[in-house]
Design a protein around this motif. Structure first.
Motif, mmCIF file in Angstrom:
data_model
loop_
_atom_site.group_PDB
_atom_site.id
_atom_site.type_symbol
_atom_site.label_atom_id
_atom_site.label_comp_id
_atom_site.label_asym_id
_atom_site.label_seq_id
_atom_site.Cartn_x
_atom_site.Cartn_y
_atom_site.Cartn_z
ATOM 1 N N GLU A 9 0.832 -1.204 0.000
ATOM 2 C CA GLU A 9 0.000 0.000 0.000
ATOM 3 C C GLU A 9 0.865 1.252 0.000
ATOM 4 O OE1 GLU A 9 -2.313 -0.612 3.497
ATOM 5 O OE2 GLU A 9 -3.867 -1.750 2.467
ATOM 6 N N ALA A 10 1.945 1.231 0.791
ATOM 7 C CA ALA A 10 2.852 2.374 0.839
ATOM 8 C C ALA A 10 3.529 2.571 -0.517
ATOM 9 C CB ALA A 10 3.903 2.174 1.927
ATOM 10 N N PHE A 11 3.912 1.471 -1.150
ATOM 11 C CA PHE A 11 4.549 1.538 -2.469
ATOM 12 C C PHE A 11 3.589 2.119 -3.498
ATOM 13 C CE2 PHE A 11 5.803 -0.542 -6.522
ATOM 14 C CZ PHE A 11 7.055 0.035 -6.647
ATOM 15 N N ALA A 12 2.312 1.781 -3.388
ATOM 16 C CA ALA A 12 1.308 2.273 -4.334
ATOM 17 C C ALA A 12 1.069 3.771 -4.165
ATOM 18 C CB ALA A 12 0.008 1.509 -4.153
ATOM 19 N N LYS A 13 1.354 4.314 -2.981
ATOM 20 C CA LYS A 13 1.121 5.735 -2.731
ATOM 21 C C LYS A 13 2.288 6.624 -3.162
ATOM 22 C CE LYS A 13 -2.306 5.428 0.829
ATOM 23 N NZ LYS A 13 -2.901 6.130 1.923
ATOM 24 N N LEU A 14 3.384 6.014 -3.618
ATOM 25 C CA LEU A 14 4.523 6.805 -4.099
ATOM 26 C C LEU A 14 4.163 7.519 -5.398
ATOM 27 C CD1 LEU A 14 7.547 4.389 -3.575
ATOM 28 C CD2 LEU A 14 6.978 6.393 -2.228
ATOM 29 N N PRO A 15 4.832 8.643 -5.709
ATOM 30 C CA PRO A 15 4.607 9.296 -7.007
ATOM 31 C C PRO A 15 4.966 8.342 -8.152
ATOM 32 C CG PRO A 15 5.931 10.686 -5.570
ATOM 33 C CD PRO A 15 5.765 9.385 -4.880
ATOM 34 N N GLN A 16 4.373 8.566 -9.301
ATOM 35 C CA GLN A 16 4.537 7.660 -10.436
ATOM 36 C C GLN A 16 5.999 7.510 -10.852
ATOM 37 O OE1 GLN A 16 1.858 5.963 -11.497
ATOM 38 N NE2 GLN A 16 3.239 4.742 -12.737
ATOM 39 N N ALA A 17 6.765 8.599 -10.819
ATOM 40 C CA ALA A 17 8.165 8.531 -11.238
ATOM 41 C C ALA A 17 8.965 7.601 -10.316
ATOM 42 C CB ALA A 17 8.786 9.925 -11.228
ATOM 43 N N ASN A 20 7.804 3.921 -10.869
ATOM 44 C CA ASN A 20 8.395 3.329 -12.074
ATOM 45 C C ASN A 20 9.878 3.022 -11.866
ATOM 46 O OD1 ASN A 20 5.943 3.542 -13.326
ATOM 47 N ND2 ASN A 20 6.465 5.404 -14.450
ATOM 48 N N PHE A 21 10.580 3.930 -11.174
ATOM 49 C CA PHE A 21 12.009 3.709 -10.946
ATOM 50 C C PHE A 21 12.241 2.457 -10.113
ATOM 51 C CE2 PHE A 21 15.844 4.117 -8.428
ATOM 52 C CZ PHE A 21 16.787 4.321 -9.424
ATOM 53 N N PHE A 22 11.476 2.284 -9.037
ATOM 54 C CA PHE A 22 11.669 1.125 -8.170
ATOM 55 C C PHE A 22 11.224 -0.183 -8.838
ATOM 56 C CE2 PHE A 22 11.778 4.108 -4.399
ATOM 57 C CZ PHE A 22 13.128 3.896 -4.162
ATOM 58 N N ILE A 23 10.352 -0.099 -9.820
ATOM 59 C CA ILE A 23 10.005 -1.308 -10.578
ATOM 60 C C ILE A 23 11.195 -1.725 -11.447
ATOM 61 C CG2 ILE A 23 8.558 -2.184 -12.465
ATOM 62 C CD1 ILE A 23 6.231 -0.614 -11.198
ATOM 63 N N LYS A 24 11.830 -0.737 -12.111
ATOM 64 C CA LYS A 24 12.979 -1.043 -12.976
ATOM 65 C C LYS A 24 14.223 -1.406 -12.161
ATOM 66 C CE LYS A 24 11.594 2.072 -16.680
ATOM 67 N NZ LYS A 24 11.920 3.336 -17.334
ATOM 68 N N PHE A 25 14.449 -0.670 -11.087
ATOM 69 C CA PHE A 25 15.640 -0.865 -10.251
ATOM 70 C C PHE A 25 15.188 -1.059 -8.805
ATOM 71 C CE2 PHE A 25 16.732 1.881 -13.799
ATOM 72 C CZ PHE A 25 17.775 1.172 -14.369
ATOM 73 N N PRO A 26 15.121 -2.297 -8.334
ATOM 74 C CA PRO A 26 14.625 -2.568 -6.977
ATOM 75 C C PRO A 26 15.435 -1.814 -5.917
ATOM 76 C CG PRO A 26 14.951 -4.597 -8.194
ATOM 77 C CD PRO A 26 15.508 -3.504 -9.035
ATOM 78 N N PRO A 27 14.819 -1.505 -4.784
ATOM 79 C CA PRO A 27 15.503 -0.760 -3.731
ATOM 80 C C PRO A 27 16.719 -1.500 -3.184
ATOM 81 C CG PRO A 27 13.172 -0.957 -3.250
ATOM 82 C CD PRO A 27 13.438 -1.772 -4.450
ATOM 83 N N ARG A 28 17.522 -0.805 -2.444
ATOM 84 C CA ARG A 28 18.800 -1.312 -1.950
ATOM 85 C C ARG A 28 18.742 -2.629 -1.171
ATOM 86 N NH1 ARG A 28 22.818 3.285 0.095
ATOM 87 N NH2 ARG A 28 23.609 3.897 -1.901
ATOM 88 N N PRO A 29 17.804 -2.861 -0.297
ATOM 89 C CA PRO A 29 17.873 -4.132 0.424
ATOM 90 C C PRO A 29 17.778 -5.346 -0.512
ATOM 91 C CG PRO A 29 16.169 -2.740 1.373
ATOM 92 C CD PRO A 29 16.698 -2.043 0.178
ATOM 93 N N PHE A 30 17.088 -5.189 -1.647
ATOM 94 C CA PHE A 30 16.890 -6.304 -2.562
ATOM 95 C C PHE A 30 17.980 -6.394 -3.626
ATOM 96 C CE2 PHE A 30 12.668 -4.833 -1.171
ATOM 97 C CZ PHE A 30 12.353 -5.923 -0.371
ATOM 98 N N ALA A 31 18.603 -5.268 -3.949
ATOM 99 C CA ALA A 31 19.653 -5.258 -4.970
ATOM 100 C C ALA A 31 20.728 -4.260 -4.553
ATOM 101 C CB ALA A 31 19.069 -4.859 -6.312
ATOM 102 N N GLN A 32 21.976 -4.643 -4.703
ATOM 103 C CA GLN A 32 23.094 -3.749 -4.409
ATOM 104 C C GLN A 32 23.608 -3.182 -5.728
ATOM 105 O OE1 GLN A 32 24.147 -2.822 -1.374
ATOM 106 N NE2 GLN A 32 22.473 -4.049 -0.570
ATOM 107 N N TYR A 33 23.968 -1.905 -5.719
ATOM 108 C CA TYR A 33 24.446 -1.249 -6.930
ATOM 109 C C TYR A 33 25.860 -0.748 -6.727
ATOM 110 C CZ TYR A 33 19.540 -1.351 -8.228
ATOM 111 O OH TYR A 33 18.274 -1.770 -8.533
ATOM 112 N N MET A 75 12.360 13.735 -4.523
ATOM 113 C CA MET A 75 11.056 13.113 -4.293
ATOM 114 C C MET A 75 11.155 12.049 -3.205
ATOM 115 S SD MET A 75 8.749 12.267 -7.598
ATOM 116 C CE MET A 75 9.972 12.503 -8.861
ATOM 117 N N ALA A 76 12.193 11.234 -3.295
ATOM 118 C CA ALA A 76 12.381 10.162 -2.314
ATOM 119 C C ALA A 76 12.646 10.748 -0.937
ATOM 120 C CB ALA A 76 13.533 9.255 -2.738
ATOM 121 N N LYS A 77 13.350 11.874 -0.871
ATOM 122 C CA LYS A 77 13.639 12.507 0.418
ATOM 123 C C LYS A 77 12.349 12.990 1.086
ATOM 124 C CE LYS A 77 16.726 15.366 2.875
ATOM 125 N NZ LYS A 77 18.045 15.085 3.302
ATOM 126 N N LYS A 78 11.412 13.488 0.287
ATOM 127 C CA LYS A 78 10.108 13.916 0.829
ATOM 128 C C LYS A 78 9.400 12.770 1.529
ATOM 129 C CE LYS A 78 8.689 17.697 -2.172
ATOM 130 N NZ LYS A 78 7.749 18.114 -3.211
#
Length: 158
Positions: A9-17, A20-33, A75-78
């Motif tokens: 639910e929290a993920f669904a409330k994020l802005p569209q940009a 979309n970014f987290f769909i293409k590039f999963p967040p840090r706990p799931f993928a290391q960059y 956006m993420a900082k907000k």
């Protein structure tokens, strides 16, 4: 009683940009960059850094430009999730100030000896400025009266 949001639910409330970014590039706990530029064949390549093609030797532009990465970061900082983004080449806000490389009148220090002498002079100068009132009052006895007047006139918040 406020209900707790699930992660979906929290993920669904994020802005569209961001969504979309987290769909293409999963967040840090799931993928290391990678924290910097890497090869195009690297599975950990960072979308914010340019990557080098090992076959041709040419550099590939980053997937997200510096401006777009800055927009995503802000956006993420907000939403308080800027730690989940891959490392960016830009510095932001507090990081920009606290990790700043301050230039102190010597842009290209040539010698370690000159640099050590400069540091000693700088330290002596700072000490002299901190103890300036005491030094002046030793030479000019009337200066103590002026200091007392300043203390009386000093504005306080109450």
């Amino acid at each position: 009683m406020a209900s707790q949001l699930t992660s979906k639910e929290a993920f669904a409330k994020l802005p569209q940009a961001l969504h979309n970014f987290f769909i293409k590039f999963p967040p840090r706990p799931f993928a290391q960059y990678a924290t910097g530029p890497s090869k195009t064949t690297d599975p950990l390549k960072n979308p914010f850094f340019p990557n080098k093609n090992p076959e041709t030797g040419r550099w590939q532009e980053p997937k997200y430009s510096r401006r777009r990465s800055a927009d995503l970061f802000k956006m993420a900082k907000k939403f308080g999730i800027h730690d989940l983004l891959p490392p960016t080449p830009r510095k932001f806000h507090e990081d920009k100030y606290y990790n700043k490389n301050w230039v102190d009148s010597m842009v290209y220090p040539v010698d370690e000896v000159k640099l050590a002498a400069y540091e000693a002079k700088k330290k002596a100068r700072e000490e002299a400025i901190a103890n300036m009132d005491q030094i002046i009052s030793e030479v000019r006895p009337n200066y103590k009266k002026l200091l007392e007047k300043r203390k009386k006139r000093a504005r306080t918040w109450f």
